[in-house]
Motif scaffolding. Structure first.
Motif, PDB file in Angstrom:
ATOM      1  N   SER A  87     -49.881  23.614 -31.189  1.00  0.00           N
ATOM      2  CA  SER A  87     -49.136  22.395 -31.541  1.00  0.00           C
ATOM      3  C   SER A  87     -50.014  21.446 -32.351  1.00  0.00           C
ATOM      4  O   SER A  87     -49.513  20.742 -33.232  1.00  0.00           O
ATOM      5  CB  SER A  87     -48.592  21.706 -30.283  1.00  0.00           C
ATOM      6  OG  SER A  87     -49.646  21.299 -29.439  1.00  0.00           O
ATOM      7  N   HIS A  88     -51.323  21.430 -32.091  1.00  0.00           N
ATOM      8  CA  HIS A  88     -52.229  20.603 -32.909  1.00  0.00           C
ATOM      9  C   HIS A  88     -52.231  21.110 -34.350  1.00  0.00           C
ATOM     10  O   HIS A  88     -52.171  20.322 -35.297  1.00  0.00           O
ATOM     11  CB  HIS A  88     -53.653  20.647 -32.346  1.00  0.00           C
ATOM     12  CG  HIS A  88     -53.787  19.961 -31.024  1.00  0.00           C
ATOM     13  ND1 HIS A  88     -53.878  18.593 -30.893  1.00  0.00           N
ATOM     14  CD2 HIS A  88     -53.809  20.448 -29.757  1.00  0.00           C
ATOM     15  CE1 HIS A  88     -53.967  18.272 -29.616  1.00  0.00           C
ATOM     16  NE2 HIS A  88     -53.925  19.383 -28.906  1.00  0.00           N
ATOM     17  N   SER A 138     -44.693  18.231 -22.596  1.00  0.00           N
ATOM     18  CA  SER A 138     -44.274  16.973 -23.225  1.00  0.00           C
ATOM     19  C   SER A 138     -45.192  16.557 -24.385  1.00  0.00           C
ATOM     20  O   SER A 138     -44.703  16.337 -25.502  1.00  0.00           O
ATOM     21  CB  SER A 138     -44.176  15.866 -22.163  1.00  0.00           C
ATOM     22  OG  SER A 138     -43.608  14.717 -22.714  1.00  0.00           O
ATOM     23  N   PRO A 139     -46.504  16.473 -24.183  1.00  0.00           N
ATOM     24  CA  PRO A 139     -47.367  16.085 -25.319  1.00  0.00           C
ATOM     25  C   PRO A 139     -47.328  17.110 -26.457  1.00  0.00           C
ATOM     26  O   PRO A 139     -47.334  16.731 -27.635  1.00  0.00           O
ATOM     27  CB  PRO A 139     -48.769  16.011 -24.699  1.00  0.00           C
ATOM     28  CG  PRO A 139     -48.551  15.891 -23.226  1.00  0.00           C
ATOM     29  CD  PRO A 139     -47.279  16.620 -22.936  1.00  0.00           C
ATOM     30  N   GLY A 140     -47.257  18.405 -26.123  1.00  0.00           N
ATOM     31  CA  GLY A 140     -47.180  19.439 -27.160  1.00  0.00           C
ATOM     32  C   GLY A 140     -45.892  19.324 -27.957  1.00  0.00           C
ATOM     33  O   GLY A 140     -45.879  19.518 -29.174  1.00  0.00           O
ATOM     34  N   GLU A 151     -44.245  16.573 -28.524  1.00  0.00           N
ATOM     35  CA  GLU A 151     -44.394  15.411 -29.411  1.00  0.00           C
ATOM     36  C   GLU A 151     -45.147  15.805 -30.686  1.00  0.00           C
ATOM     37  O   GLU A 151     -44.790  15.396 -31.796  1.00  0.00           O
ATOM     38  CB  GLU A 151     -45.133  14.291 -28.674  1.00  0.00           C
ATOM     39  CG  GLU A 151     -45.490  13.086 -29.521  1.00  0.00           C
ATOM     40  CD  GLU A 151     -44.280  12.284 -29.995  1.00  0.00           C
ATOM     41  OE1 GLU A 151     -43.255  12.287 -29.292  1.00  0.00           O
ATOM     42  OE2 GLU A 151     -44.356  11.692 -31.089  1.00  0.00           O
ATOM     43  N   ARG A 152     -46.187  16.642 -30.529  1.00  0.00           N
ATOM     44  CA  ARG A 152     -46.930  17.086 -31.716  1.00  0.00           C
ATOM     45  C   ARG A 152     -46.050  17.954 -32.622  1.00  0.00           C
ATOM     46  O   ARG A 152     -46.114  17.842 -33.854  1.00  0.00           O
ATOM     47  CB  ARG A 152     -48.182  17.861 -31.289  1.00  0.00           C
ATOM     48  CG  ARG A 152     -49.258  16.975 -30.683  1.00  0.00           C
ATOM     49  CD  ARG A 152     -50.559  17.730 -30.457  1.00  0.00           C
ATOM     50  NE  ARG A 152     -50.523  18.604 -29.292  1.00  0.00           N
ATOM     51  CZ  ARG A 152     -50.819  18.231 -28.048  1.00  0.00           C
ATOM     52  NH1 ARG A 152     -51.169  16.973 -27.803  1.00  0.00           N
ATOM     53  NH2 ARG A 152     -50.779  19.089 -27.055  1.00  0.00           N
ATOM     54  N   VAL A 159     -42.801  17.741 -32.902  1.00  0.00           N
ATOM     55  CA  VAL A 159     -41.863  16.833 -33.581  1.00  0.00           C
ATOM     56  C   VAL A 159     -42.534  16.235 -34.813  1.00  0.00           C
ATOM     57  O   VAL A 159     -41.959  16.199 -35.904  1.00  0.00           O
ATOM     58  CB  VAL A 159     -41.396  15.715 -32.620  1.00  0.00           C
ATOM     59  CG1 VAL A 159     -40.691  14.602 -33.383  1.00  0.00           C
ATOM     60  CG2 VAL A 159     -40.471  16.295 -31.544  1.00  0.00           C
ATOM     61  N   ARG A 160     -43.786  15.802 -34.646  1.00  0.00           N
ATOM     62  CA  ARG A 160     -44.486  15.185 -35.783  1.00  0.00           C
ATOM     63  C   ARG A 160     -44.730  16.195 -36.899  1.00  0.00           C
ATOM     64  O   ARG A 160     -44.604  15.884 -38.081  1.00  0.00           O
ATOM     65  CB  ARG A 160     -45.799  14.580 -35.305  1.00  0.00           C
ATOM     66  CG  ARG A 160     -45.538  13.354 -34.431  1.00  0.00           C
ATOM     67  CD  ARG A 160     -46.635  12.334 -34.612  1.00  0.00           C
ATOM     68  NE  ARG A 160     -47.252  12.052 -33.336  1.00  0.00           N
ATOM     69  CZ  ARG A 160     -48.427  11.475 -33.195  1.00  0.00           C
ATOM     70  NH1 ARG A 160     -49.152  11.170 -34.257  1.00  0.00           N
ATOM     71  NH2 ARG A 160     -48.903  11.227 -32.007  1.00  0.00           N
ATOM     72  N   ASP A 181     -37.840  17.248 -29.612  1.00  0.00           N
ATOM     73  CA  ASP A 181     -37.658  15.836 -29.315  1.00  0.00           C
ATOM     74  C   ASP A 181     -37.091  15.669 -27.902  1.00  0.00           C
ATOM     75  O   ASP A 181     -37.557  14.836 -27.126  1.00  0.00           O
ATOM     76  CB  ASP A 181     -36.707  15.243 -30.369  1.00  0.00           C
ATOM     77  CG  ASP A 181     -36.779  13.736 -30.408  1.00  0.00           C
ATOM     78  OD1 ASP A 181     -37.891  13.212 -30.540  1.00  0.00           O
ATOM     79  OD2 ASP A 181     -35.723  13.090 -30.287  1.00  0.00           O
ATOM     80  N   VAL A 183     -39.784  16.135 -25.173  1.00  0.00           N
ATOM     81  CA  VAL A 183     -40.769  15.076 -24.912  1.00  0.00           C
ATOM     82  C   VAL A 183     -40.323  14.278 -23.693  1.00  0.00           C
ATOM     83  O   VAL A 183     -41.091  14.076 -22.741  1.00  0.00           O
ATOM     84  CB  VAL A 183     -40.922  14.149 -26.140  1.00  0.00           C
ATOM     85  CG1 VAL A 183     -41.849  12.987 -25.808  1.00  0.00           C
ATOM     86  CG2 VAL A 183     -41.434  14.922 -27.341  1.00  0.00           C
TER      87      VAL A 183
END
Lengths: 67, 329
Positions: B114-115, B236-238, B240-241, B243-244, B260, B263
Motif C-alpha cells: 500500500s505504501h 484501515s491505514p492500508g 487509506e493509502r 485511496v490516496r 474508502d 478505512v
C-alpha cells in the motif's frame, strides 16, 4: 421506558455507539452512520472526523512494514 | 454456467485434483516432498476448498464430500500446516501481539504494497494488485463465516456483528464483495468469481487457503479468529493509502469506494474484534490463545511472501501475474 443508549468510551481511541446514529457538528452539518456500531473520533486527529479512522494509533518511525 | 471454469493444473497434485473433479478416479499422488507454499500444492488446495464455496462449472457439487478428495485435502493441509508451524514463532501472548499491531509505522521509505501504490505505483500495478486480491474479496467474509457455528456466547455475537457489516448490513449493494466487483469493473477487470485464478501465483492462493483451512477445521477456530483479527486491525491505514494512490492515479469513484469504505469500516471493526470477539472468546476458551497468535503470525508470514512476490516483480520491471491482463477497456 426504552433501554438507555449505551456509549462505550475506549481508553485508547473512539467512543463506540450502537445502531444508526446522526452526529450534529458545531458548524451545523449532520453526519449519519448506518453501521451496527459506529466509532466516533474523540482525539480529533481523524481525517474523517467525526468518524474514527485509527489516527489515534501510536506512530513510530520504522524501516519495515506489513501492508 | 454454475461456477467458474476449472483452473489449469500446475503439477501432479493439482493435476490429480482436477482429474477427480472432472469425474475420473483420483490418481495416487505423493504429497511428501511437495513444496508446501508452491503453486502446485496451493492450487490443489484451492480447488478442494472451492467445492465448499461456489464449486466449478460442470463439476458434481457432491464431490464436496468425496472421501478420496477429502483424504487428499487433509494430506495437503498436513504438509502446509507443518511448514507454517515451523516458520512461525509460537506464542500465547495475545495482548502483546495485538498491541504490536496497533502501532503504526511511519516514515518516507516504508516497504509495503500500500505504501508503494500510494507513492509511485502505476495504474497497471494497481490493476495487478486488485487482481491478486480478487481471489479473497469476491468472497469477502465467507471464509470467516465458517467460524460462527464453532464459537459461542458473546464472541459469536461479536463476530456476527462484523460479518453483518461485511455483508452490507442487509443491503446487497453495500456488500463488500459487491463493492469490490464494482471497483474491478471500473478498472477494466473481469469481476466474475474465479476469473483470475489461472493468473495468480501460489503466494496469492496461500493467503486465502489459510483462511479456508482454519475456517473449515473446528480445531483451528482460534487461528481463524486470529487471522480475521489481523485483517480487521491492519486494513484501515492500508486502505487509506490505497485511496490516496487511486486518487493520484485518477481512478473513478466506484474504484475508490471499496477502499474508502474500509478505512471507516475497519476502524470500528478493530474495536469490535478486540472487545466483543477476542476478549469473550479467550475468557470462555483460554486454551485458544496460542492458536489466535498462530493465526495472526501465519497470516502475516504469508502476507509478507505475497508482498515480496509483487514488489520483487515490479522492481524488476515485470508483471506479478502468471498471465497478462487484457488491456483496460
Amino acid at each position: 421506558m426504552p433501554d438507555p443508549t449505551r456509549i462505550v468510551l475506549t481508553d485508547d481511541g473512539p467512543a463506540l455507539v450502537r445502531g444508526p446514529v446522526e452526529l450534529d457538528l458545531p458548524d451545523g452539518t449532520r453526519v449519519r452512520s448506518d453501521r451496527a456500531v459506529t466509532a466516533v473520533c474523540l482525539c480529533r486527529r481523524s481525517k474523517r472526523y467525526p468518524i474514527c479512522d485509527t489516527a489515534h494509533r501510536r506512530k513510530v518511525r520504522h524501516e519495515e512494514d506489513h501492508g | 454456467m454454475s461456477g467458474p471454469p476449472l483452473p489449469a493444473p500446475r503439477g501432479p497434485l493439482s493435476e490429480a485434483v482436477v482429474q477427480a473433479l472432472r469425474g475420473k478416479p483420483l490418481p495416487v499422488v505423493d504429497v511428501d516432498g511437495a513444496d508446501p507454499y508452491g503453486d502446485d500444492l496451493q492450487l490443489a488446495l484451492h480447488c478442494c476448498y472451492e467445492l465448499h464455496y461456489r464449486g466449478f462449472d460442470g463439476v458434481d457439487a457432491d464431490l464436496e464430500w468425496d472421501p478420496d478428495l477429502l483424504r487428499l485435502r487433509v494430506e495437503l493441509e498436513r504438509v502446509l500446516l507443518a511448514a507454517l508451524r515451523a516458520d512461525v514463532e509460537p506464542s500465547a501472548a495475545v495482548d502483546a501481539e495485538i498491541e504490536a499491531l496497533l502501532v503504526e509505522p511511519v516514515g518516507p521509505d516504508l516497504r509495503g504494497l500500500s505504501h508503494h501504490l500510494k507513492r509511485e505505483g502505476t495504474l497497471e500495478q494497481l490493476r495487478e494488485y486488485v487482481t491478486h486480491r480478487s481471489v479473497y474479496h469476491l468472497k469477502e467474509a465467507d471464509p470467516q463465516a465458517w467460524a460462527i457455528p464453532r464459537i459461542g456466547g458473546a464472541a459469536k455475537a461479536g463476530l456476527v456483528t462484523v460479518e453483518h457489516d461485511e455483508y452490507g448490513s442487509g443491503r446487497p449493494e453495500r456488500m463488500h464483495s459487491t463493492l469490490f466487483a464494482e471497483m474491478m469493473t471500473e478498472l477494466g477487470l473481469d469481476a466474475a468469481y474465479g476469473a483470475h485464478v489461472d493468473r495468480v501465483p501460489g503466494e496469492t492462493l496461500a493467503e486465502v487457503n489459510l483462511m479456508s483451512l482454519c475456517g473449515l477445521r473446528r480445531s483451528l477456530r482460534g487461528a481463524s479468529v486470529g487471522q480475521f483479527a489481523l485483517v480487521e486491525l491492519t486494513s484501515s491505514p492500508g486502505s487509506e493509502r490505497l485511496v490516496r494512490g487511486m486518487r493520484r492515479l485518477g481512478c473513478g469513484p466506484a474504484a475508490i469506494r471499496f477502499y474508502d469504505e474500509h478505512v471507516e469500516a475497519d476502524a470500528v471493526h478493530e474495536q469490535v474484534v478486540r472487545r466483543d470477539v477476542l476478549a469473550p472468546l479467550l475468557a470462555a476458551e483460554p486454551d485458544l490463545a496460542a492458536d489466535v497468535v498462530f493465526g495472526i503470525r501465519a497470516a502475516l508470514f504469508l502476507g509478507d511472501r505475497l508482498q515480496e512476490r509483487l514488489l520483487g516483480a515490479w522492481e524488476r520491471g515485470e508483471s506479478s501475474l502468471l498471465q497478462p491482463l487484457p488491456a483496460a477497456a
